[in-house]
Scaffold this motif. Sequence first.
Motif, PDB file in Angstrom:
ATOM      1  N   ALA A  63      32.711   3.006  45.468  1.00 13.02           N
ATOM      2  CA  ALA A  63      34.106   3.325  45.192  1.00 13.02           C
ATOM      3  C   ALA A  63      34.264   4.669  44.491  1.00 13.02           C
ATOM      4  CB  ALA A  63      34.741   2.222  44.352  1.00 13.02           C
ATOM      5  N   HIS A  64      33.293   5.058  43.689  1.00 12.77           N
ATOM      6  CA  HIS A  64      33.401   6.330  42.973  1.00 12.77           C
ATOM      7  C   HIS A  64      33.237   7.532  43.888  1.00 12.77           C
ATOM      8  CE1 HIS A  64      33.745   4.678  39.006  1.00 12.77           C
ATOM      9  NE2 HIS A  64      32.701   3.889  39.224  1.00 12.77           N
ATOM     10  N   TYR A  65      32.420   7.410  44.912  1.00 17.03           N
ATOM     11  CA  TYR A  65      32.173   8.495  45.859  1.00 17.03           C
ATOM     12  C   TYR A  65      32.385   7.989  47.283  1.00 17.03           C
ATOM     13  CZ  TYR A  65      29.955  10.223  41.655  1.00 17.03           C
ATOM     14  OH  TYR A  65      29.718  10.594  40.360  1.00 17.03           O
ATOM     15  N   PRO A  66      33.641   7.689  47.636  1.00 16.49           N
ATOM     16  CA  PRO A  66      33.899   7.128  48.971  1.00 16.49           C
ATOM     17  C   PRO A  66      33.744   8.183  50.057  1.00 16.49           C
ATOM     18  CG  PRO A  66      35.955   7.552  47.849  1.00 16.49           C
ATOM     19  CD  PRO A  66      34.864   7.849  46.864  1.00 16.49           C
ATOM     20  N   ASP A  67      33.258   7.757  51.194  1.00 16.42           N
ATOM     21  CA  ASP A  67      33.179   8.621  52.367  1.00 16.42           C
ATOM     22  C   ASP A  67      34.534   8.533  53.068  1.00 16.42           C
ATOM     23  OD1 ASP A  67      32.603  10.062  54.623  1.00 16.42           O
ATOM     24  OD2 ASP A  67      30.791   8.920  55.138  1.00 16.42           O
ATOM     25  N   THR A  68      35.432   9.416  52.679  1.00 16.37           N
ATOM     26  CA  THR A  68      36.802   9.367  53.171  1.00 16.37           C
ATOM     27  C   THR A  68      36.867   9.567  54.680  1.00 16.37           C
ATOM     28  OG1 THR A  68      37.517  10.255  51.045  1.00 16.37           O
ATOM     29  CG2 THR A  68      39.105  10.321  52.823  1.00 16.37           C
ATOM     30  N   GLN A  69      36.058  10.475  55.196  1.00 15.39           N
ATOM     31  CA  GLN A  69      36.068  10.734  56.633  1.00 15.39           C
ATOM     32  C   GLN A  69      35.647   9.490  57.415  1.00 15.39           C
ATOM     33  OE1 GLN A  69      33.480  13.879  57.894  1.00 15.39           O
ATOM     34  NE2 GLN A  69      34.616  14.217  59.786  1.00 15.39           N
ATOM     35  N   LYS A  70      34.648   8.799  56.931  1.00  8.97           N
ATOM     36  CA  LYS A  70      34.206   7.570  57.593  1.00  8.97           C
ATOM     37  C   LYS A  70      35.302   6.511  57.547  1.00  8.97           C
ATOM     38  CE  LYS A  70      30.488   4.160  57.354  1.00  8.97           C
ATOM     39  NZ  LYS A  70      29.302   3.732  56.601  1.00  8.97           N
ATOM     40  N   ALA A  71      35.996   6.401  56.410  1.00  9.80           N
ATOM     41  CA  ALA A  71      37.078   5.424  56.271  1.00  9.80           C
ATOM     42  C   ALA A  71      38.225   5.750  57.217  1.00  9.80           C
ATOM     43  CB  ALA A  71      37.570   5.386  54.828  1.00  9.80           C
ATOM     44  N   VAL A  72      38.558   7.029  57.358  1.00  8.93           N
ATOM     45  CA  VAL A  72      39.640   7.435  58.262  1.00  8.93           C
ATOM     46  C   VAL A  72      39.261   7.144  59.714  1.00  8.93           C
ATOM     47  CG1 VAL A  72      40.886   9.452  59.160  1.00  8.93           C
ATOM     48  CG2 VAL A  72      40.634   9.132  56.702  1.00  8.93           C
ATOM     49  N   PHE A  73      38.031   7.447  60.099  1.00  4.43           N
ATOM     50  CA  PHE A  73      37.582   7.137  61.456  1.00  4.43           C
ATOM     51  C   PHE A  73      37.577   5.632  61.706  1.00  4.43           C
ATOM     52  CE2 PHE A  73      35.179  11.356  61.593  1.00  4.43           C
ATOM     53  CZ  PHE A  73      36.186  11.970  62.313  1.00  4.43           C
ATOM     54  N   ARG A 115      48.446   6.435  54.902  1.00  2.73           N
ATOM     55  CA  ARG A 115      48.876   6.606  53.501  1.00  2.73           C
ATOM     56  C   ARG A 115      48.365   5.461  52.632  1.00  2.73           C
ATOM     57  NH1 ARG A 115      53.708   8.748  55.764  1.00  2.73           N
ATOM     58  NH2 ARG A 115      54.642   6.688  55.825  1.00  2.73           N
ATOM     59  N   SER A 116      48.391   4.255  53.157  1.00  2.83           N
ATOM     60  CA  SER A 116      47.900   3.123  52.372  1.00  2.83           C
ATOM     61  C   SER A 116      46.391   3.215  52.162  1.00  2.83           C
ATOM     62  CB  SER A 116      48.277   1.795  53.026  1.00  2.83           C
ATOM     63  OG  SER A 116      47.658   1.655  54.273  1.00  2.83           O
ATOM     64  N   LEU A 117      45.658   3.673  53.165  1.00  2.00           N
ATOM     65  CA  LEU A 117      44.219   3.865  52.995  1.00  2.00           C
ATOM     66  C   LEU A 117      43.936   4.912  51.922  1.00  2.00           C
ATOM     67  CD1 LEU A 117      41.301   3.300  53.855  1.00  2.00           C
ATOM     68  CD2 LEU A 117      41.569   5.101  55.572  1.00  2.00           C
ATOM     69  N   THR A 118      44.681   6.007  51.946  1.00  2.00           N
ATOM     70  CA  THR A 118      44.520   7.047  50.929  1.00  2.00           C
ATOM     71  C   THR A 118      44.823   6.499  49.543  1.00  2.00           C
ATOM     72  OG1 THR A 118      45.137   8.726  52.544  1.00  2.00           O
ATOM     73  CG2 THR A 118      45.280   9.351  50.224  1.00  2.00           C
ATOM     74  N   TYR A 119      45.864   5.680  49.436  1.00  2.00           N
ATOM     75  CA  TYR A 119      46.211   5.079  48.145  1.00  2.00           C
ATOM     76  C   TYR A 119      45.083   4.175  47.648  1.00  2.00           C
ATOM     77  CZ  TYR A 119      48.647   2.557  44.519  1.00  2.00           C
ATOM     78  OH  TYR A 119      49.001   2.005  43.311  1.00  2.00           O
ATOM     79  N   ILE A 147      41.899   4.288  48.415  1.00  4.29           N
ATOM     80  CA  ILE A 147      40.741   5.107  48.048  1.00  4.29           C
ATOM     81  C   ILE A 147      40.935   5.728  46.675  1.00  4.29           C
ATOM     82  CG2 ILE A 147      39.515   7.256  48.588  1.00  4.29           C
ATOM     83  CD1 ILE A 147      39.834   6.513  51.561  1.00  4.29           C
ATOM     84  N   LYS A 148      42.082   6.357  46.448  1.00  2.00           N
ATOM     85  CA  LYS A 148      42.329   7.020  45.164  1.00  2.00           C
ATOM     86  C   LYS A 148      42.408   6.015  44.025  1.00  2.00           C
ATOM     87  CE  LYS A 148      44.560  11.107  46.962  1.00  2.00           C
ATOM     88  NZ  LYS A 148      45.788  11.890  47.044  1.00  2.00           N
ATOM     89  N   ARG A 149      43.040   4.891  44.269  1.00  2.00           N
ATOM     90  CA  ARG A 149      43.216   3.880  43.224  1.00  2.00           C
ATOM     91  C   ARG A 149      41.869   3.318  42.773  1.00  2.00           C
ATOM     92  NH1 ARG A 149      43.060   0.046  40.412  1.00  2.00           N
ATOM     93  NH2 ARG A 149      44.669  -1.423  39.827  1.00  2.00           N
ATOM     94  N   LEU A 150      41.007   2.995  43.726  1.00  2.00           N
ATOM     95  CA  LEU A 150      39.727   2.389  43.374  1.00  2.00           C
ATOM     96  C   LEU A 150      38.681   3.409  42.934  1.00  2.00           C
ATOM     97  CD1 LEU A 150      39.440  -0.407  46.052  1.00  2.00           C
ATOM     98  CD2 LEU A 150      40.205  -0.575  43.698  1.00  2.00           C
ATOM     99  N   GLN A 151      38.879   4.655  43.308  1.00  2.00           N
ATOM    100  CA  GLN A 151      37.928   5.694  42.911  1.00  2.00           C
ATOM    101  C   GLN A 151      37.941   5.884  41.397  1.00  2.00           C
ATOM    102  OE1 GLN A 151      38.689   9.494  44.710  1.00  2.00           O
ATOM    103  NE2 GLN A 151      36.589  10.150  44.431  1.00  2.00           N
ATOM    104  N   HIS A 152      39.074   5.675  40.775  1.00  2.00           N
ATOM    105  CA  HIS A 152      39.198   5.912  39.339  1.00  2.00           C
ATOM    106  C   HIS A 152      39.095   4.657  38.490  1.00  2.00           C
ATOM    107  CE1 HIS A 152      40.140  10.023  40.222  1.00  2.00           C
ATOM    108  NE2 HIS A 152      41.089   9.642  41.055  1.00  2.00           N
ATOM    109  N   THR A 153      39.144   3.498  39.107  1.00  2.00           N
ATOM    110  CA  THR A 153      39.151   2.275  38.298  1.00  2.00           C
ATOM    111  C   THR A 153      38.014   1.313  38.594  1.00  2.00           C
ATOM    112  OG1 THR A 153      40.610   1.171  39.866  1.00  2.00           O
ATOM    113  CG2 THR A 153      41.655   2.327  38.035  1.00  2.00           C
ATOM    114  N   SER A 154      37.490   1.352  39.791  1.00  2.00           N
ATOM    115  CA  SER A 154      36.459   0.395  40.181  1.00  2.00           C
ATOM    116  C   SER A 154      35.086   0.864  39.719  1.00  2.00           C
ATOM    117  CB  SER A 154      36.463   0.223  41.700  1.00  2.00           C
ATOM    118  OG  SER A 154      35.564  -0.788  42.076  1.00  2.00           O
ATOM    119  N   THR A 155      34.174  -0.066  39.666  1.00  2.00           N
ATOM    120  CA  THR A 155      32.815   0.287  39.265  1.00  2.00           C
ATOM    121  C   THR A 155      31.872   0.053  40.439  1.00  2.00           C
ATOM    122  OG1 THR A 155      32.469  -1.938  38.440  1.00  2.00           O
ATOM    123  CG2 THR A 155      33.193  -0.298  36.856  1.00  2.00           C
TER     124      THR A 155
END
Length: 81
Positions: A15-25, A45-49, A51-59
Amino acid sequence: MRAAYEAYFVSVTDAHYPDTQKAVFTLGARLSQQPYPVNEADAYRSLTYIIKRLQHTSTGFPQENDIAAAANEYIRKKCHR
């Protein structure tokens, strides 16, 4: 939002270092399999939300309930506009 949830769950392992390109594909592939019409812009937009939400709060490895909570937050925010 279900497609964004599934795409995040399948494609993100850290969650801290998500592969955004892989998630979008992954989301694009998931949306191509939809049997009914869907608002693709809203799904991205929901996927981006999520990703950003869990990048800063999840472990580390994202848990299923954390992903669902982030998706529900997005839905609540979108519905209250």
